[in-house]
Design an enzyme around this catalytic site. Structure first.
Site, PDB file in Angstrom:
ATOM      1  N   HIS A  36       0.845  -1.204   0.000  1.00 49.98           N
ATOM      2  CA  HIS A  36       0.000   0.000   0.000  1.00 49.98           C
ATOM      3  C   HIS A  36       0.869   1.238   0.000  1.00 49.98           C
ATOM      4  CE1 HIS A  36       0.225   2.034   3.938  1.00 49.98           C
ATOM      5  NE2 HIS A  36       0.617   0.861   4.391  1.00 49.98           N
ATOM      6  N   CYS A  37       0.252   2.352  -0.394  1.00 49.79           N
ATOM      7  CA  CYS A  37       0.916   3.654  -0.385  1.00 49.79           C
ATOM      8  C   CYS A  37      -0.052   4.641   0.268  1.00 49.79           C
ATOM      9  CB  CYS A  37       1.316   4.070  -1.794  1.00 49.79           C
ATOM     10  SG  CYS A  37      -0.067   4.176  -2.950  1.00 49.79           S
ATOM     11  N   LEU A  38      -0.010   5.889  -0.118  1.00 57.44           N
ATOM     12  CA  LEU A  38      -0.898   6.897   0.467  1.00 57.44           C
ATOM     13  C   LEU A  38      -2.313   6.794  -0.087  1.00 57.44           C
ATOM     14  CD1 LEU A  38      -1.158   9.439   2.300  1.00 57.44           C
ATOM     15  CD2 LEU A  38      -0.631  10.785   0.268  1.00 57.44           C
TER      16      LEU A  38
END
Length: 173
Positions: A64-66
């Site tokens: 995941h990222c932002l």
């Protein structure tokens, strides 16, 4: 190699079953706020050959990222970094995780991400130049023009002088 997208709720379910969660945001972003079970594995490190540790073919790995943008754009790279494990990308990143009311660990003593600092500094300088140009003397409008030219250069070249300067500030050490 392919990846599957999943919602934050589905990611939470897989995590409860033993999946591993990797946060591909940069180290500073992770230090300020992260999902409790996430391990920091920045995209920049993956681009330089870092891999998800001990990922076997029976393992489930979630990245995941932002907001889900970085994960989605780099799906193939992430799949290779976790091969031969089954790879998932969490839709909406940590922002969607928080919208679902799921827990995050926050450390507000950590500095804001550099790009937010750049936005604050550039916006403040443009505003100051505009107000001083209007109320004091038009020569101050050059400050706004200088900042604008710097932002255009940063966008075209990928090299942001203000970000490099802010990264050297004591609060970012």
């Amino acid at each position: 190699m392919n990846t599957q997208n999943l919602s934050p709720a589905d990611a939470k379910s897989l995590l409860d079953q033993g999946a591993r969660l990797y946060d591909i945001r940069e180290t500073q972003e992770y230090a300020r706020e992260h999902i409790p079970s996430a391990v920091s594995l920045p995209l920049s490190a993956i681009e330089n050959g870092a891999r998800a540790e001990n990922a076997g073919e029976n393992d489930n790995v979630i990245f995941h990222c932002l907001s889900g943008m970085r994960s989605g754009k780099n799906a193939e790279l992430l799949a290779r970094a976790a091969a031969p494990a089954k790879v998932y990308l969490m839709d909406g990143g940590i922002n969607a995780w928080k919208r679902q009311g799921l827990p995050v660990d926050k450390d507000n003593s950590q500095p804001l991400p550099i790009m937010r600092q750049v936005q604050i500094a550039a916006g403040s300088l443009v505003l100051a130049g505009t107000l001083l140009g209007y109320f004091v003397t038009p020569g101050f409008l050059l400050l706004s023009g200088f900042v604008g030219a710097g932002l255009v250069f940063a966008g075209l070249s990928g090299c942001c002088g203000m970000a490099m300067l802010l990264a050297r500030m004591p609060w970012n050490k």
